[in-house]
Design an enzyme around this catalytic site. Structure first.
Site, mmCIF file in Angstrom:
data_model
loop_
_atom_site.group_PDB
_atom_site.id
_atom_site.type_symbol
_atom_site.label_atom_id
_atom_site.label_comp_id
_atom_site.label_asym_id
_atom_site.label_seq_id
_atom_site.Cartn_x
_atom_site.Cartn_y
_atom_site.Cartn_z
ATOM 1 N N GLU A 125 31.209 51.082 11.965
ATOM 2 C CA GLU A 125 30.539 52.392 12.085
ATOM 3 C C GLU A 125 30.229 52.965 10.709
ATOM 4 O OE1 GLU A 125 29.299 53.485 14.790
ATOM 5 O OE2 GLU A 125 30.233 51.852 15.891
ATOM 6 N N HIS A 128 27.188 51.555 9.297
ATOM 7 C CA HIS A 128 25.941 52.186 9.753
ATOM 8 C C HIS A 128 25.621 53.420 8.912
ATOM 9 C CE1 HIS A 128 24.840 49.790 13.191
ATOM 10 N NE2 HIS A 128 25.977 50.010 13.842
#
Ligand SMILES: [Zn+2]
Length: 264
Positions: A125, A128
């Site tokens: 995550e 990202h």
């Protein structure tokens, strides 16, 4: 010969697409717009979703993410990561908003077996965020003008819709394969730098597949915004071989103790 030429042309096309995409994202969404948008979207998310009330689990996940986030600042400085566990045992998912807001559902904590598996998901995550994928994707989906307006002013309806699609409620997968691959590359680097065994990514994928087969009907979509495709599995295997990583910490006992109240 013809095949080689075709492969070369294809490789060049793909490479220039990735570069173009990156430049577009950087040019279109300024860091300030991204941070402001993230702040507003996170307020929308927190209206819709309930943070887990167990402050010890919140603190545990925050502490686990801190060194991973610290590593990522080398690639993208100036981000203050905010990590929140959402109370929803039926959602096995995690997601990141622009600007460093990272969310993980309690269902994912329940499904993971050890700290290394959770660290791998959270590192992905963060990858990202480092790659500015959600900012780029929002710019592509909604247009830059709207994003700037939203960052400057208020449009709760539109922000709510965006927040819903970012939380994985939308029907489509959020990120392109390129973005998923990039997040996996960053995530792999950060988790191994923090001493975790990257094979935990693969054991987690295997567990998701097993859950998918035996899933009770009330279980919501598994990791829908980051599907563990065969392509991702084989790329992660290649990264492990290339990096020559032969192990690392899993911290299973510590993990099981820390999230025991969710597993009951
Ligand atoms: Zn992803």
């Amino acid at each position: 010969m013809r095949l080689a030429a075709f492969t070369l042309a294809l490789t060049l096309t793909l490479a220039s697409c990735a570069i173009l995409r990156e430049q577009l994202g950087l040019a279109l969404v300024s860091q300030e717009t991204e941070l402001e948008l993230g702040r507003k979207l996170s307020a929308q998310i927190e209206k819709k979703e309930k943070p887990l009330a167990d402050s010890r689990i919140q603190a545990y996940v925050r502490q686990l993410v801190a060194p991973i986030a610290q590593r990522s600042l080398q690639d993208r400085p100036g981000i203050v990561y905010q990590v929140t566990v959402i109370d929803n045992p039926k959602q096995i998912n995690a997601f990141a908003l622009p600007g460093g807001y990272v969310y993980v559902y309690s269902g994912l904590l329940k499904a993971a077996d050890n700290e290394a598996e959770l660290a791998g998901v959270m590192a992905h995550e963060i990858g990202h965020v480092v790659g500015r994928h959600s900012a780029n994707q929002l710019a592509a989906q909604y247009g830059m003008e709207l994003l700037t307006q939203l960052a400057l002013g208020e449009d709760a309806g539109q922000l709510g819709e965006m927040a819903a699609s970012l939380a994985g409620a939308g029907a489509m997968a959020r990120f392109s394969r390129d973005d998923e691959r990039e997040a996996d590359e960053y995530g792999f680097r950060y988790m191994t730098a923090c001493g975790y065994d990257p094979r935990a990514l693969l054991t987690f994928f295997t567990r998701l597949e097993q859950l998918e087969k035996s899933r009770p009907s009330d279980l919501e979509r598994l990791f829908a915004s980051h599907p563990p495709t065969p392509e991702r599995v084989s790329l992660i295997e290649q990264m492990i071989t290339k990096a020559g990583v032969s192990g690392g910490k899993l911290e299973r006992d510590k993990y099981q103790k820390s999230v025991a109240s969710l597993k009951r």
